[in-house]
Design a protein around this motif. Structure first.
Motif, PDB file in Angstrom:
ATOM      1  N   ASN A 129       2.870 -18.533  -8.104  1.00 20.41           N
ATOM      2  CA  ASN A 129       1.626 -18.517  -8.886  1.00 20.41           C
ATOM      3  C   ASN A 129       0.379 -17.669  -8.173  1.00 20.41           C
ATOM      4  OD1 ASN A 129      -0.325 -19.512 -10.868  1.00 20.41           O
ATOM      5  ND2 ASN A 129      -1.243 -20.782  -9.389  1.00 20.41           N
ATOM      6  N   SER A 130       0.522 -17.545  -6.800  1.00 20.25           N
ATOM      7  CA  SER A 130      -0.279 -16.804  -6.296  1.00 20.25           C
ATOM      8  C   SER A 130       0.242 -15.172  -6.241  1.00 20.25           C
ATOM      9  CB  SER A 130      -0.463 -17.255  -4.849  1.00 20.25           C
ATOM     10  OG  SER A 130       0.625 -16.723  -4.018  1.00 20.25           O
ATOM     11  N   GLY A 131       1.473 -15.159  -6.380  1.00 20.23           N
ATOM     12  CA  GLY A 131       2.154 -13.542  -6.255  1.00 20.23           C
ATOM     13  C   GLY A 131       2.104 -13.282  -4.922  1.00 20.23           C
ATOM     14  N   LYS A 132       1.826 -14.021  -3.950  1.00 22.39           N
ATOM     15  CA  LYS A 132       1.818 -13.547  -2.494  1.00 22.39           C
ATOM     16  C   LYS A 132       2.418 -14.601  -1.680  1.00 22.39           C
ATOM     17  CE  LYS A 132      -2.902 -14.912  -1.639  1.00 22.39           C
ATOM     18  NZ  LYS A 132      -4.331 -14.528  -1.432  1.00 22.39           N
ATOM     19  N   THR A 133       3.309 -15.590  -2.175  1.00 26.10           N
ATOM     20  CA  THR A 133       3.897 -16.397  -1.275  1.00 26.10           C
ATOM     21  C   THR A 133       4.840 -15.746  -0.262  1.00 26.10           C
ATOM     22  OG1 THR A 133       3.927 -18.062  -3.140  1.00 26.10           O
ATOM     23  CG2 THR A 133       5.571 -18.361  -1.552  1.00 26.10           C
ATOM     24  N   ARG A 134       4.803 -16.129   0.770  1.00 27.24           N
ATOM     25  CA  ARG A 134       5.331 -15.342   1.964  1.00 27.24           C
ATOM     26  C   ARG A 134       6.797 -15.071   1.765  1.00 27.24           C
ATOM     27  NH1 ARG A 134       7.853 -16.426   6.374  1.00 27.24           N
ATOM     28  NH2 ARG A 134       7.081 -18.688   6.404  1.00 27.24           N
ATOM     29  N   GLU A 135       7.395 -16.263   1.524  1.00 26.30           N
ATOM     30  CA  GLU A 135       9.056 -16.301   1.536  1.00 26.30           C
ATOM     31  C   GLU A 135       9.450 -15.345   0.285  1.00 26.30           C
ATOM     32  OE1 GLU A 135       7.642 -19.937   3.324  1.00 26.30           O
ATOM     33  OE2 GLU A 135       7.041 -18.856   1.675  1.00 26.30           O
ATOM     34  N   ILE A 136       8.696 -15.641  -0.814  1.00 24.28           N
ATOM     35  CA  ILE A 136       9.172 -14.802  -2.195  1.00 24.28           C
ATOM     36  C   ILE A 136       8.899 -13.190  -1.767  1.00 24.28           C
ATOM     37  CG2 ILE A 136       8.697 -14.327  -4.369  1.00 24.28           C
ATOM     38  CD1 ILE A 136      10.313 -16.652  -3.796  1.00 24.28           C
ATOM     39  N   VAL A 137       7.880 -12.983  -1.293  1.00 28.33           N
ATOM     40  CA  VAL A 137       7.220 -11.277  -1.020  1.00 28.33           C
ATOM     41  C   VAL A 137       8.574 -10.787  -0.064  1.00 28.33           C
ATOM     42  CG1 VAL A 137       5.874  -9.734  -0.124  1.00 28.33           C
ATOM     43  CG2 VAL A 137       4.872 -11.463  -1.459  1.00 28.33           C
ATOM     44  N   GLU A 138       8.824 -11.621   1.017  1.00 27.62           N
ATOM     45  CA  GLU A 138       9.743 -11.060   1.768  1.00 27.62           C
ATOM     46  C   GLU A 138      11.212 -11.102   1.064  1.00 27.62           C
ATOM     47  OE1 GLU A 138       9.770 -13.854   5.023  1.00 27.62           O
ATOM     48  OE2 GLU A 138       7.934 -12.959   6.005  1.00 27.62           O
ATOM     49  N   LEU A 139      11.606 -11.816   0.229  1.00 26.88           N
ATOM     50  CA  LEU A 139      12.670 -12.033  -0.354  1.00 26.88           C
ATOM     51  C   LEU A 139      12.948 -10.635  -1.280  1.00 26.88           C
ATOM     52  CD1 LEU A 139      15.419 -13.061  -1.265  1.00 26.88           C
ATOM     53  CD2 LEU A 139      14.224 -14.310  -3.144  1.00 26.88           C
ATOM     54  N   THR A 140      11.679 -10.257  -1.833  1.00 26.11           N
ATOM     55  CA  THR A 140      11.870  -8.743  -2.600  1.00 26.11           C
ATOM     56  C   THR A 140      12.438  -7.862  -1.569  1.00 26.11           C
ATOM     57  OG1 THR A 140       9.485  -8.310  -2.310  1.00 26.11           O
ATOM     58  CG2 THR A 140       9.894  -9.610  -4.099  1.00 26.11           C
ATOM     59  N   ALA A 141      11.732  -7.493  -0.288  1.00 27.05           N
ATOM     60  CA  ALA A 141      12.136  -6.490   0.517  1.00 27.05           C
ATOM     61  C   ALA A 141      13.820  -6.473   1.037  1.00 27.05           C
ATOM     62  CB  ALA A 141      11.200  -6.609   1.607  1.00 27.05           C
ATOM     63  N   LEU A 142      14.017  -7.842   1.114  1.00 23.07           N
ATOM     64  CA  LEU A 142      15.395  -8.050   1.512  1.00 23.07           C
ATOM     65  C   LEU A 142      16.400  -7.891   0.626  1.00 23.07           C
ATOM     66  CD1 LEU A 142      14.670 -11.500   3.619  1.00 23.07           C
ATOM     67  CD2 LEU A 142      15.190  -9.194   4.665  1.00 23.07           C
ATOM     68  N   PHE A 152      13.370  -6.746 -10.748  1.00 22.62           N
ATOM     69  CA  PHE A 152      12.557  -8.142 -10.608  1.00 22.62           C
ATOM     70  C   PHE A 152      11.839  -8.369 -11.740  1.00 22.62           C
ATOM     71  CE2 PHE A 152      12.010  -6.811  -5.968  1.00 22.62           C
ATOM     72  CZ  PHE A 152      13.254  -7.308  -5.559  1.00 22.62           C
ATOM     73  N   ILE A 153      12.017  -9.610 -12.445  1.00 17.36           N
ATOM     74  CA  ILE A 153      11.165 -10.372 -13.304  1.00 17.36           C
ATOM     75  C   ILE A 153      10.340 -11.167 -12.716  1.00 17.36           C
ATOM     76  CG2 ILE A 153      11.202 -11.542 -15.550  1.00 17.36           C
ATOM     77  CD1 ILE A 153      14.007 -10.594 -15.904  1.00 17.36           C
ATOM     78  N   VAL A 154       9.162 -11.228 -12.924  1.00 19.76           N
ATOM     79  CA  VAL A 154       8.169 -11.960 -12.114  1.00 19.76           C
ATOM     80  C   VAL A 154       7.207 -12.980 -13.102  1.00 19.76           C
ATOM     81  CG1 VAL A 154       6.027 -11.903 -10.859  1.00 19.76           C
ATOM     82  CG2 VAL A 154       8.024 -10.558 -10.097  1.00 19.76           C
ATOM     83  N   ILE A 155       7.018 -14.223 -12.404  1.00 24.30           N
ATOM     84  CA  ILE A 155       6.300 -15.046 -13.324  1.00 24.30           C
ATOM     85  C   ILE A 155       5.257 -15.322 -12.337  1.00 24.30           C
ATOM     86  CG2 ILE A 155       5.534 -17.062 -14.516  1.00 24.30           C
ATOM     87  CD1 ILE A 155       8.629 -17.006 -15.379  1.00 24.30           C
ATOM     88  N   THR A 156       3.907 -14.733 -12.610  1.00 23.23           N
ATOM     89  CA  THR A 156       2.868 -15.422 -11.744  1.00 23.23           C
ATOM     90  C   THR A 156       1.484 -15.454 -12.393  1.00 23.23           C
ATOM     91  OG1 THR A 156       1.705 -14.328  -9.746  1.00 23.23           O
ATOM     92  CG2 THR A 156       2.122 -12.721 -11.387  1.00 23.23           C
ATOM     93  N   GLY A 157       0.515 -15.840 -11.645  1.00 24.68           N
ATOM     94  CA  GLY A 157      -0.942 -16.197 -12.226  1.00 24.68           C
ATOM     95  C   GLY A 157      -1.928 -15.244 -11.662  1.00 24.68           C
ATOM     96  N   LYS A 158      -1.235 -14.078 -10.916  1.00 25.06           N
ATOM     97  CA  LYS A 158      -2.210 -12.942 -10.213  1.00 25.06           C
ATOM     98  C   LYS A 158      -1.548 -11.585 -10.696  1.00 25.06           C
ATOM     99  CE  LYS A 158      -4.895 -16.078  -8.228  1.00 25.06           C
ATOM    100  NZ  LYS A 158      -6.322 -16.197  -8.666  1.00 25.06           N
ATOM    101  N   PRO A 162       0.970  -8.720  -4.695  1.00 20.60           N
ATOM    102  CA  PRO A 162       2.178  -8.034  -4.235  1.00 20.60           C
ATOM    103  C   PRO A 162       3.314  -8.160  -5.151  1.00 20.60           C
ATOM    104  CG  PRO A 162       0.912  -8.923  -2.499  1.00 20.60           C
ATOM    105  CD  PRO A 162       0.211  -9.553  -3.613  1.00 20.60           C
ATOM    106  N   LEU A 163       3.401  -9.504  -5.550  1.00 19.44           N
ATOM    107  CA  LEU A 163       4.649  -9.684  -6.047  1.00 19.44           C
ATOM    108  C   LEU A 163       4.545  -9.152  -7.769  1.00 19.44           C
ATOM    109  CD1 LEU A 163       7.441 -11.036  -5.907  1.00 19.44           C
ATOM    110  CD2 LEU A 163       6.312 -13.030  -6.952  1.00 19.44           C
TER     111      LEU A 163
END
Length: 235
Positions: A129-142, A152-158, A162-163
């Motif tokens: 929802n925030s689009g900046k959850t640490r674990e998910i942002v890190e997952l994109t890089a990994l 990446f298909i992203v569902i977010t409220g922001k 970054p996401l």
């Protein structure tokens, strides 16, 4: 609680709070009629669903799923943390039962070896929802380090998070306030995420021409299994 969060509170709670001796904050209910409360929540969440922006990103998302899963033989990898992760798991299992192979990947476990489930033709559905959850942002890089071409298909409220900026297709919820009296607990946002997941599943089913006979092959047990066989003339 700051003024912005107070302004987002549903009408069934006063914007006044009292502190207990342990310094915890308790909302003071303005109405105790559960039926009235229910109607207000239903109205608020209905408005939130209707406010989800309709965009070309949905067509792009479905195209990515069809191309990577049904043409290239990959799978959909859904991921999210906390409540968003539970929504991601639900979307993944619904995709799998409707002809699109999908799995849920826990973002924390991904950092401890589970990312190895990724294959070259896969596509990822990431929810935050925030689009900046640490674990998910890190997952994109990994994920991009392992497979630089994974979309990446992203569902977010922001939309500017970054996401969202990393997405090949960003599905914006609209960012409606939570019906939680604190304005914090994922309530409205998870409802919107679920609906967006339903749109993706149903649109993909139509795109691949998924039939009752195919459903019956994947869902043998229970009422839905018997109904799918009946519709397919297999009863």
């Amino acid at each position: 609680m700051n003024q912005a969060n107070q302004a987002a509170l549903p009408p069934y709670f006063k914007k006044t709070y009292e502190a207990s001796s342990s310094h915890r904050i308790y909302p003071i209910p303005m109405k105790t009629d559960t039926q009235t409360l229910m109607r207000e929540i239903l109205e608020a969440e209905s408005r939130a669903i209707a406010s989800i922006p309709v965009s070309d990103a949905y067509s792009r998302a479905v195209e990515l799923i069809v191309e990577h899963v049904h043409r290239r033989g990959g799978k959909l990898i859904a991921s999210g943390m906390g409540k968003a992760g539970q929504i991601a798991m639900n979307i993944a299992t619904t995709f799998s039962s409707t002809g699109t192979p999908a799995i849920f990947l826990h973002p924390s476990e991904a950092q401890h070896g589970d990312l190895g489930v990724m294959q070259p033709a896969d596509v990822m559905l990431l929810i935050s929802n925030s689009g900046k959850t640490r674990e998910i942002v890190e997952l994109t890089a990994l994920a991009r380090r392992l497979n630089p071409e994974v979309p990446f298909i992203v569902i977010t409220g922001k939309e500017e998070s970054p996401l969202a900026l990393a997405a090949d297709a960003c599905l914006f919820t609209g960012g409606a306030p939570e019906v939680c009296p604190l304005g914090l607990t994922p309530t409205t946002s998870t409802t919107q995420m679920t609906v967006i997941g339903d749109v993706l599943v149903v649109a993909t089913m139509r795109a691949i021409g998924f039939s009752s006979a195919q459903y019956a092959l994947r869902h043998h047990g229970g009422y839905l299994g018997s109904q799918s066989r009946l519709q397919a003339g297999q009863a």
